[in-house]
Design a protein around this motif. Structure first.
Motif, PDB file in Angstrom:
ATOM      1  N   ALA A   1       0.857  -1.182   0.000  1.00  0.00           N
ATOM      2  CA  ALA A   1       0.000   0.000   0.000  1.00  0.00           C
ATOM      3  C   ALA A   1       0.896   1.235   0.000  1.00  0.00           C
ATOM      4  N   TYR A   2       0.480   2.280  -0.698  1.00  0.00           N
ATOM      5  CA  TYR A   2       1.275   3.507  -0.787  1.00  0.00           C
ATOM      6  C   TYR A   2       0.351   4.654  -1.151  1.00  0.00           C
ATOM      7  N   ARG A   3       0.897   5.861  -1.121  1.00  0.00           N
ATOM      8  CA  ARG A   3       0.120   7.021  -1.570  1.00  0.00           C
ATOM      9  C   ARG A   3       0.998   7.915  -2.436  1.00  0.00           C
ATOM     10  N   LEU A   4       0.675   8.004  -3.709  1.00  0.00           N
ATOM     11  CA  LEU A   4       1.307   8.932  -4.634  1.00  0.00           C
ATOM     12  C   LEU A   4       0.402   9.016  -5.856  1.00  0.00           C
ATOM     13  N   SER A   5      -0.147  10.181  -6.099  1.00  0.00           N
ATOM     14  CA  SER A   5      -1.022  10.357  -7.250  1.00  0.00           C
ATOM     15  C   SER A   5      -0.283  11.062  -8.369  1.00  0.00           C
ATOM     16  N   ALA A   6      -0.851  11.021  -9.557  1.00  0.00           N
ATOM     17  CA  ALA A   6      -0.187  11.592 -10.725  1.00  0.00           C
ATOM     18  C   ALA A   6       0.028  13.098 -10.590  1.00  0.00           C
ATOM     19  N   GLY A   7      -0.810  13.752  -9.803  1.00  0.00           N
ATOM     20  CA  GLY A   7      -0.696  15.193  -9.651  1.00  0.00           C
ATOM     21  C   GLY A   7       0.194  15.635  -8.514  1.00  0.00           C
ATOM     22  N   ALA A   8       0.804  14.700  -7.805  1.00  0.00           N
ATOM     23  CA  ALA A   8       1.668  15.052  -6.680  1.00  0.00           C
ATOM     24  C   ALA A   8       2.921  15.771  -7.182  1.00  0.00           C
ATOM     25  N   ALA A   9       3.462  16.627  -6.314  1.00  0.00           N
ATOM     26  CA  ALA A   9       4.674  17.372  -6.651  1.00  0.00           C
ATOM     27  C   ALA A   9       5.722  17.113  -5.580  1.00  0.00           C
ATOM     28  N   LEU A  10       6.653  16.199  -5.856  1.00  0.00           N
ATOM     29  CA  LEU A  10       7.680  15.866  -4.879  1.00  0.00           C
ATOM     30  C   LEU A  10       8.703  16.997  -4.799  1.00  0.00           C
ATOM     31  N   PRO A  11       9.055  17.423  -3.591  1.00  0.00           N
ATOM     32  CA  PRO A  11       9.940  18.582  -3.427  1.00  0.00           C
ATOM     33  C   PRO A  11      11.271  18.427  -4.165  1.00  0.00           C
ATOM     34  N   GLY A  12      11.635  19.477  -4.896  1.00  0.00           N
ATOM     35  CA  GLY A  12      12.926  19.497  -5.570  1.00  0.00           C
ATOM     36  C   GLY A  12      13.046  18.571  -6.761  1.00  0.00           C
TER      37      GLY A  12
ATOM     38  N   PRO B   1      11.355  17.100 -10.708  1.00  0.00           N
ATOM     39  CA  PRO B   1      10.476  17.428 -11.839  1.00  0.00           C
ATOM     40  C   PRO B   1       9.086  16.836 -11.613  1.00  0.00           C
ATOM     41  N   THR B   2       8.138  17.249 -12.431  1.00  0.00           N
ATOM     42  CA  THR B   2       6.807  16.670 -12.352  1.00  0.00           C
ATOM     43  C   THR B   2       6.877  15.178 -12.656  1.00  0.00           C
ATOM     44  N   LEU B   3       5.900  14.439 -12.177  1.00  0.00           N
ATOM     45  CA  LEU B   3       5.884  13.002 -12.456  1.00  0.00           C
ATOM     46  C   LEU B   3       5.744  12.732 -13.951  1.00  0.00           C
ATOM     47  N   ARG B   4       5.065  13.620 -14.637  1.00  0.00           N
ATOM     48  CA  ARG B   4       4.976  13.469 -16.097  1.00  0.00           C
ATOM     49  C   ARG B   4       6.358  13.570 -16.727  1.00  0.00           C
ATOM     50  N   ALA B   5       7.157  14.537 -16.278  1.00  0.00           N
ATOM     51  CA  ALA B   5       8.497  14.705 -16.828  1.00  0.00           C
ATOM     52  C   ALA B   5       9.399  13.532 -16.465  1.00  0.00           C
ATOM     53  N   VAL B   6       9.161  12.935 -15.299  1.00  0.00           N
ATOM     54  CA  VAL B   6       9.962  11.786 -14.872  1.00  0.00           C
ATOM     55  C   VAL B   6       9.596  10.529 -15.655  1.00  0.00           C
ATOM     56  N   TRP B   7       8.280  10.310 -15.840  1.00  0.00           N
ATOM     57  CA  TRP B   7       7.841   9.038 -16.412  1.00  0.00           C
ATOM     58  C   TRP B   7       7.854   8.992 -17.935  1.00  0.00           C
ATOM     59  N   ARG B   8       7.585  10.098 -18.583  1.00  0.00           N
ATOM     60  CA  ARG B   8       7.424  10.036 -20.036  1.00  0.00           C
ATOM     61  C   ARG B   8       8.647   9.455 -20.753  1.00  0.00           C
ATOM     62  N   PRO B   9       9.876   9.855 -20.420  1.00  0.00           N
ATOM     63  CA  PRO B   9      11.026   9.279 -21.142  1.00  0.00           C
ATOM     64  C   PRO B   9      11.222   7.791 -20.903  1.00  0.00           C
ATOM     65  N   ALA B  10      10.777   7.298 -19.741  1.00  0.00           N
ATOM     66  CA  ALA B  10      10.964   5.878 -19.421  1.00  0.00           C
ATOM     67  C   ALA B  10       9.772   5.034 -19.838  1.00  0.00           C
ATOM     68  N   LEU B  11       8.578   5.506 -19.521  1.00  0.00           N
ATOM     69  CA  LEU B  11       7.366   4.728 -19.781  1.00  0.00           C
ATOM     70  C   LEU B  11       6.891   4.860 -21.221  1.00  0.00           C
ATOM     71  N   GLY B  12       7.120   6.014 -21.820  1.00  0.00           N
ATOM     72  CA  GLY B  12       6.671   6.223 -23.196  1.00  0.00           C
ATOM     73  C   GLY B  12       7.164   5.158 -24.157  1.00  0.00           C
ATOM     74  N   PRO B  13       8.466   4.862 -24.186  1.00  0.00           N
ATOM     75  CA  PRO B  13       8.961   3.823 -25.102  1.00  0.00           C
ATOM     76  C   PRO B  13       8.400   2.434 -24.804  1.00  0.00           C
ATOM     77  N   VAL B  14       8.134   2.151 -23.543  1.00  0.00           N
ATOM     78  CA  VAL B  14       7.560   0.852 -23.173  1.00  0.00           C
ATOM     79  C   VAL B  14       6.178   0.693 -23.809  1.00  0.00           C
ATOM     80  N   LEU B  15       5.348   1.725 -23.688  1.00  0.00           N
ATOM     81  CA  LEU B  15       4.003   1.643 -24.245  1.00  0.00           C
ATOM     82  C   LEU B  15       4.032   1.684 -25.772  1.00  0.00           C
ATOM     83  N   ALA B  16       4.972   2.430 -26.325  1.00  0.00           N
ATOM     84  CA  ALA B  16       5.071   2.512 -27.782  1.00  0.00           C
ATOM     85  C   ALA B  16       5.500   1.188 -28.396  1.00  0.00           C
ATOM     86  N   ALA B  17       6.169   0.352 -27.618  1.00  0.00           N
ATOM     87  CA  ALA B  17       6.690  -0.910 -28.139  1.00  0.00           C
ATOM     88  C   ALA B  17       5.689  -2.063 -28.052  1.00  0.00           C
ATOM     89  N   VAL B  18       4.522  -1.841 -27.455  1.00  0.00           N
ATOM     90  CA  VAL B  18       3.528  -2.911 -27.330  1.00  0.00           C
ATOM     91  C   VAL B  18       2.964  -3.240 -28.707  1.00  0.00           C
TER      92      VAL B  18
END
Length: 252
Positions: free
Chosen positions: A126-137, A139-156
């Motif tokens: 169990a954990y708590r972290l939503s897509a709109g969260a802003a972790l101190p110091g 980048p946004t979670l979108r900026a963190v995930w897009r370079p890593a997750l984007g290619p994974v989804l594009a390769a399906v």
């Protein structure tokens, strides 16, 4: 077929699985980002006021911060059992037969702000972290995930059905994925967007896609499969389907 589900803010407590092993999760190429975020979340939990602000929590929700503090020590359970709420109630994986559950584990994946993407059988705490969260110091979670997750989804290579909510779909797009809008239709023929109970209807669609023995390869075959199941589904071209439900069925 890969069906992408949104996560839920609510999580089932407990579990009987071993503590979190990030390296054991599916899609191991996401491990570096998962590790970075998990360690940041544990560290953040040491500063409760900062954690409340970053995660959008009130003092009454401090138990969520306590969950994050013990992220690497807590028991785990399969992702499809960890997430709760309207969509997952409708999906109701615990009622599936063994064969159906195997298909669900293979076909369903959850878009997660913490893990990026988890398959149905991945063991998570169990954990708590939503897509709109802003972790101190950071980048946004979108900026963190897009370079890593984007290619994974594009390769399906399989047909992707994207049932994620907007904030989670924004973490990384799934190119060419089929999306499903839910509209309610009144007796006079007028229609309206379904808000809260949109999740319930998408949960039912997910259950159908998880359990069917069919394996649609494109949006036309997917529409046909849903129609054979008795759903009123419209397709005006492209990759968007519209599920139309009677107004009196919206709350059921």
């Amino acid at each position: 077929m890969l069906v992408l589900l949104p996560p839920s803010e609510t999580k089932a407590p407990g579990g009987d699985g071993a503590p979190l092993d990030l390296a054991a999760l599916s899609t191991p190429e996401l491990t570096p980002v998962r590790t970075e975020l998990a360690e940041a979340l544990v560290k953040l939990a040491g500063d409760v006021p900062a954690a409340r602000t970053a995660l959008g929590l009130s003092p009454a929700q401090d138990a969520e911060i306590e969950r994050n503090a013990v992220l690497f020590d807590s028991p785990t359970m399969p992702a499809l059992e960890r997430y709760t709420g309207v969509l997952y109630d409708a999906l109701d994986v615990r009622s599936l037969t063994r064969a159906q559950r195997a298909r669900a584990d293979r076909r369903l994946a959850v878009g997660s702000a913490l893990f990026g993407l988890v398959r149905g059988a991945d063991a998570i705490p169990a954990y708590r972290l939503s897509a709109g969260a802003a972790l101190p110091g950071r980048p946004t979670l979108r900026a963190v995930w897009r370079p890593a997750l984007g290619p994974v989804l594009a390769a399906v290579d399989d047909l992707v059905v994207d049932l994620r909510s907007g904030s989670y779909a924004a973490l990384a797009p799934a190119p060419g994925a089929v999306t499903v809008d839910v509209l309610s239709e009144r007796p006079d023929g007028t229609r309206a967007v379904v808000s809260h109970f949109n999740k319930a209807h998408k949960g039912r669609v997910a259950r159908l896609l998880a359990t069917t023995t069919g394996e649609p390869g494109d949006v036309v075959r997917l529409r046909a499969l849903l129609r054979r199941a008795g759903l009123h589904v419209e397709h005006d071209g492209g990759t968007k389907l519209t599920l139309v439900v009677p107004a009196d069925a919206v709350t059921r």
